[in-house]
Every structure is written in structure tokens, then in C-alpha cells.
Design a protein around this motif. Sequence first.
Motif, PDB file in Angstrom:
ATOM      1  N   ILE A   1       0.852  -1.195   0.000  1.00 28.49           N
ATOM      2  CA  ILE A   1       0.000   0.000   0.000  1.00 28.49           C
ATOM      3  C   ILE A   1       0.888   1.246   0.000  1.00 28.49           C
ATOM      4  N   ASP A   2       0.667   2.117  -0.985  1.00 28.91           N
ATOM      5  CA  ASP A   2       1.357   3.414  -1.014  1.00 28.91           C
ATOM      6  C   ASP A   2       0.278   4.468  -1.084  1.00 28.91           C
ATOM      7  N   SER A   3       0.464   5.523  -0.313  1.00 33.41           N
ATOM      8  CA  SER A   3      -0.582   6.535  -0.346  1.00 33.41           C
ATOM      9  C   SER A   3      -0.004   7.902   0.000  1.00 33.41           C
ATOM     10  N   VAL A   4      -0.542   8.915  -0.658  1.00 36.58           N
ATOM     11  CA  VAL A   4      -0.133  10.287  -0.340  1.00 36.58           C
ATOM     12  C   VAL A   4      -1.404  11.031   0.077  1.00 36.58           C
ATOM     13  N   PRO A   5      -1.476  11.451   1.366  1.00 38.17           N
ATOM     14  CA  PRO A   5      -2.693  12.140   1.796  1.00 38.17           C
ATOM     15  C   PRO A   5      -3.005  13.325   0.892  1.00 38.17           C
ATOM     16  N   GLY A   6      -4.262  13.404   0.516  1.00 35.14           N
ATOM     17  CA  GLY A   6      -4.696  14.507  -0.350  1.00 35.14           C
ATOM     18  C   GLY A   6      -4.519  14.213  -1.826  1.00 35.14           C
ATOM     19  N   LYS A   7      -3.752  13.167  -2.175  1.00 39.55           N
ATOM     20  CA  LYS A   7      -3.496  12.890  -3.599  1.00 39.55           C
ATOM     21  C   LYS A   7      -4.098  11.563  -4.063  1.00 39.55           C
ATOM     22  N   GLY A   8      -4.016  10.561  -3.251  1.00 35.95           N
ATOM     23  CA  GLY A   8      -4.573   9.269  -3.665  1.00 35.95           C
ATOM     24  C   GLY A   8      -3.751   8.105  -3.154  1.00 35.95           C
ATOM     25  N   SER A   9      -4.211   6.915  -3.512  1.00 34.38           N
ATOM     26  CA  SER A   9      -3.577   5.700  -2.990  1.00 34.38           C
ATOM     27  C   SER A   9      -3.320   4.703  -4.111  1.00 34.38           C
ATOM     28  N   VAL A  10      -2.330   3.843  -3.883  1.00 30.96           N
ATOM     29  CA  VAL A  10      -2.066   2.735  -4.798  1.00 30.96           C
ATOM     30  C   VAL A  10      -2.036   1.458  -3.964  1.00 30.96           C
ATOM     31  N   PHE A  11      -2.931   0.546  -4.277  1.00 31.07           N
ATOM     32  CA  PHE A  11      -2.946  -0.765  -3.610  1.00 31.07           C
ATOM     33  C   PHE A  11      -2.466  -1.783  -4.633  1.00 31.07           C
ATOM     34  N   ARG A  12      -1.444  -2.575  -4.256  1.00 36.07           N
ATOM     35  CA  ARG A  12      -0.903  -3.560  -5.202  1.00 36.07           C
ATOM     36  C   ARG A  12      -0.921  -4.953  -4.599  1.00 36.07           C
ATOM     37  N   VAL A  13      -1.369  -5.898  -5.424  1.00 34.69           N
ATOM     38  CA  VAL A  13      -1.274  -7.312  -5.034  1.00 34.69           C
ATOM     39  C   VAL A  13      -0.215  -7.919  -5.938  1.00 34.69           C
ATOM     40  N   VAL A  14       0.855  -8.456  -5.337  1.00 34.13           N
ATOM     41  CA  VAL A  14       1.909  -9.073  -6.151  1.00 34.13           C
ATOM     42  C   VAL A  14       1.870 -10.576  -5.889  1.00 34.13           C
ATOM     43  N   LEU A  15       1.721 -11.333  -6.984  1.00 35.36           N
ATOM     44  CA  LEU A  15       1.633 -12.797  -6.846  1.00 35.36           C
ATOM     45  C   LEU A  15       2.892 -13.448  -7.438  1.00 35.36           C
ATOM     46  N   PRO A  16       3.366 -14.520  -6.798  1.00 30.89           N
ATOM     47  CA  PRO A  16       4.641 -15.112  -7.230  1.00 30.89           C
ATOM     48  C   PRO A  16       4.545 -15.752  -8.615  1.00 30.89           C
ATOM     49  N   ALA A  17       5.719 -15.879  -9.261  1.00 31.85           N
ATOM     50  CA  ALA A  17       5.762 -16.368 -10.649  1.00 31.85           C
ATOM     51  C   ALA A  17       5.123 -17.750 -10.786  1.00 31.85           C
ATOM     52  N   PHE A  18       5.239 -18.599  -9.745  1.00 28.60           N
ATOM     53  CA  PHE A  18       4.698 -19.951  -9.927  1.00 28.60           C
ATOM     54  C   PHE A  18       3.170 -19.964  -9.946  1.00 28.60           C
ATOM     55  N   ARG A  19       2.556 -18.844  -9.574  1.00 30.52           N
ATOM     56  CA  ARG A  19       1.087 -18.773  -9.642  1.00 30.52           C
ATOM     57  C   ARG A  19       0.621 -18.008 -10.891  1.00 30.52           C
ATOM     58  N   VAL A  20       1.584 -17.630 -11.745  1.00 28.18           N
ATOM     59  CA  VAL A  20       1.230 -16.849 -12.938  1.00 28.18           C
ATOM     60  C   VAL A  20       1.674 -17.630 -14.180  1.00 28.18           C
ATOM     61  N   ARG A  21       0.739 -17.759 -15.124  1.00 25.39           N
ATOM     62  CA  ARG A  21       1.077 -18.499 -16.344  1.00 25.39           C
ATOM     63  C   ARG A  21       0.663 -17.647 -17.531  1.00 25.39           C
ATOM     64  N   VAL A  22       1.621 -17.383 -18.422  1.00 17.97           N
ATOM     65  CA  VAL A  22       1.280 -16.582 -19.604  1.00 17.97           C
ATOM     66  C   VAL A  22       1.305 -17.512 -20.809  1.00 17.97           C
ATOM     67  N   PRO A  23       0.130 -17.737 -21.430  1.00 15.25           N
ATOM     68  CA  PRO A  23       0.116 -18.614 -22.609  1.00 15.25           C
ATOM     69  C   PRO A  23       0.997 -18.024 -23.699  1.00 15.25           C
ATOM     70  N   ALA A  24       1.596 -18.883 -24.518  1.00 12.88           N
ATOM     71  CA  ALA A  24       2.496 -18.414 -25.572  1.00 12.88           C
ATOM     72  C   ALA A  24       1.762 -17.422 -26.464  1.00 12.88           C
ATOM     73  N   ARG A  25       2.469 -16.413 -26.953  1.00 10.96           N
ATOM     74  CA  ARG A  25       1.961 -15.338 -27.822  1.00 10.96           C
ATOM     75  C   ARG A  25       0.652 -14.769 -27.248  1.00 10.96           C
ATOM     76  N   SER A  26       0.743 -14.261 -26.033  1.00 11.75           N
ATOM     77  CA  SER A  26      -0.475 -13.733 -25.425  1.00 11.75           C
ATOM     78  C   SER A  26      -0.865 -12.422 -26.084  1.00 11.75           C
ATOM     79  N   PRO A  27      -2.122 -12.323 -26.530  1.00 17.95           N
ATOM     80  CA  PRO A  27      -2.551 -11.086 -27.156  1.00 17.95           C
ATOM     81  C   PRO A  27      -2.686  -9.972 -26.117  1.00 17.95           C
ATOM     82  N   VAL A  28      -2.200  -8.789 -26.426  1.00 19.19           N
ATOM     83  CA  VAL A  28      -2.326  -7.665 -25.511  1.00 19.19           C
ATOM     84  C   VAL A  28      -3.680  -7.010 -25.755  1.00 19.19           C
TER      85      VAL A  28
END
Length: 422
Positions: free
Chosen positions: A387-414
Motif C-alpha cells: 500500500i502506497d498513499s499520499v494524503p490529499g493525492k490518492g492511494s495505490v494498492f498492489r497485489v503481487v503474486l509469485p511467478a509460480f502462480r502466474v502463467r502466460v500462454p504463448a503469444r499472449s494477445p495484448v
Amino acid sequence: MTTALVLSVLLALGATAWALQLYRRERMLLRWTSHGMLAAVPAPVLPGILGEIGQRVDRALRAADAREAQHAQRLESFLSAIDASPNGILLLDAQDHLQWINQTAAGHFGLDMLRDRDQRVTSLVRAPAFVDHLQSGRFDEAVGFPSPRGDAMLSVTVRPYGGTMKLVLSQDVTVRERSDRMRRDFVANVSHEIRSPLTVLSGFIETLSDLPLTGAERQRVLTLMRQQTDRMRNLVTDLLALAQIEGAPRPAADTWTEVGDMLAQIEVSARAHDREQHRFLLHVDSSAQLSGTESELFSAFWNLVSNALRYTPAGGSVTAQWSVRADGTGEFRVTDTGPGIDREHIPRLTERFYRVDSSRSRETGGTGLGLAIVKHVVQRHDGELLIDSVPGKGSVFRVVLPAFRVRVPARSPVRNRPEPVN
Ligand code: ADP
């Protein structure tokens, strides 16, 4: 005459030689029994009865030595087993002098076996609760008190043994006490959260039954009543979600979910809830798949988006973005232009029922459990919530998941090019 004399002399010589021989053997046997020799060397091999006695004594000694070594080894392994016990153990004599302690007890009470042996235990452990308990002579119940260093809560049980001696068992109950306190706090919080809308509801029921209201007034009261029942329903839904997550097995590593589909669903819900009050953007950088429990991941991502929309004043913008980083880890990021959060609150945001702004949370249907759910889900999926936040400006909440839980199929369309996110 001469023959008799010769014979007598020979006999005398023989007897002297025999006596000398015997004396020599006795000396050898005696020397063997002298200090230090018995244990160190075997008995001298001698002929005759003396030799046999020596061998028998030697055998008896070796057998006794072997038995003693066996007993010592047994005692040693017994003591090292007790030493390895997660419970502290102290042995006290009839006058409560310390006779033996294991490592755990030494840690619990800050004692040292070499230094403190034979000291009265009440001079070493001075906690009044412990001293009173030991002196009371009634040992049916355990007694609790803080460790001398004050870094742990101990529970101590005393058991008399061997007539006059005492066995003192100590247990570190810090974690148990903390979780008991958390459970009590949790029940108190839930009761409080439910009691408030219930009180409001019963007030409205009285108003409806006692006062002659116009149609418009009646409608207003019903709307307010609905808000309270929604609040209770949200609370129960979040409580059930938490209970289910806590009781569920570890998320499978081989069940894959399309991130794009999940985020498309979240986008539909977000737009429906938001009714165009904010500028809402969704960027999906790669059509990756995530392994784990789909419903939990959905709930975590949705909570972050819903919070951003609820806390950002109308007219602001909320951006949700999914990307796979160069190291293969996946990141779901929600950025808003809302009120931001003071740094001192950030470490506590994921505590159950912790709210920075209670009225804003309740007004918007918040239960104070959303980020607790997110953190739990993310941890179960081996990830991190940042969690990063600047009072008066806004916040950024990030969920980071490890590589073994992420699978990118070959030639993934953007599907969407990300816009720079501030
Ligand atoms: P709630 O149901 O109250 O939103 P959460 O656990 O989701 O509970 O959030 C805890 C608290 O964190 C909220 O009460 C709110 O004060 C703060 N918070 C969460 N998300 C944001 C955000 N995007 N912007 C500002 N404050 C936020």
C-alpha cells in the motif's frame, strides 16, 4: 642323616620359594587394586586361586562398569529428552532449592543451572503470583504471570513428587493469550457492529408504528431501514467470507483462472455500482492465468476496486491494472485519486474492523473487513499486499503474486495498452 638334612634343606628352600612366589602374586594383585589401576587395566593373569580371584573380581568390576555406563547413558538420553521438551521443567528439593532445570525453563525464568543450582527458587523467580502459589501448598490449578524479562506470559503448574520434592512445569502461553484476546475483541467488535444498525432499526420500527407519517416520510424511513439491513447483510457476507477463507484448504497450485475474464467481470460490477461517478479505467497488459481459488482472488481484487470507488470523491478517477513483470510475478494495481491515507494508519489497515474514517466507511456500506479479507487471500496465494498513499493525492494498492502462480500462454494477445499511472 645326611640325606635327611639335604631333604630338609631342599624342603625349606622349596617352601621359601613357594612363599616368595605367593608373596609376589599377592603384591601384584595388591598393586592392581591400588588407586586408579582397577578401572584402568585388567587384572594380572596369575596361576592358582589368587589368579582366579583376580579374574573374577576383574569380570565383576567390568560388568559393574558396563552397567553404570548404560545407566549413565540412559540418564543422559532421558535428560536430553526432557531438555528438548517445549515445556519448562524445574526440579526442587524439599526446601524449594533448585536441583535441575531444562533449557526451556532456563529461558522462561532467565536461570542458569551452573550458577543457580541449590539456590532457593523463590529468590530466583520473584514474581509474587509464583511465590504465593508455591508457598500456598495448593497446586490444583496453574498460575499465570509474566516472565522475568517481561517478554512472555507464563503458565506454571506445580506437582509434588517423591514425598517432599516438587516438579514445576512452565509453559509459554503468550500466543494463546494473544489469540484469546483477539477472539474476545473480535466477538466484541462483531456484536458492536450488529448492535448499532439493530438499534437504529428498532428506533425506525417504533417511529413507523407510533407516529402517523405521510407517504413521503414513510418512504424515507423505509429507505433508511433498508440501508441498515444492507449494512448488516454486508457484515454477515464479509464475516462468512473470512470464515470460509480461514477454514478452506490451501489454494491449489494447478487450478488456473483467466485473469482477463475475472477483471472483465469486476469491470462490469464496478461500472454498475459506480453509476459513472468516477472515471474508471481497466488495463490488462497480458492475458495471463492465475493459479489458486478463483472466488478468493475475485473477492480480493474486487475489494480493492470497490474501496477505491467508495473512498474517492465523485469526479475522481480509479485505474485498475494487471501486468506480468519481467521476473514472471503478476501484479494487480489499483490507483485512485481519492483522499489518501496518513502513513501512521497504513500498517493497521488490514486489521479487522480498523477504519481510518469510520463514518465514510459506514456511509458507503463498508464493514471494516475488506482489506483483512484481501490480505488473507493474498497471503494464502503466497503473494504480498503493498500500500502506497499520499494524503490529499490518492492511494495505490498492489497485489503481487509469485511467478509460480502466474502463467502466460504463448503469444499472449495484448488487450489494452496501459496509460501511465501516477
Ligand atoms: P471498509 O469496509 O471500512 O472499507 P476495509 O478493510 O476495506 O474496510 O478498509 C479499511 C480502511 O482503509 C477503510 O475504512 C478506509 O478508511 C481505508 N481505505 C481503504 N481503501 C482506501 C482507499 N482506496 N482510499 C482511502 N482509504 C481507504
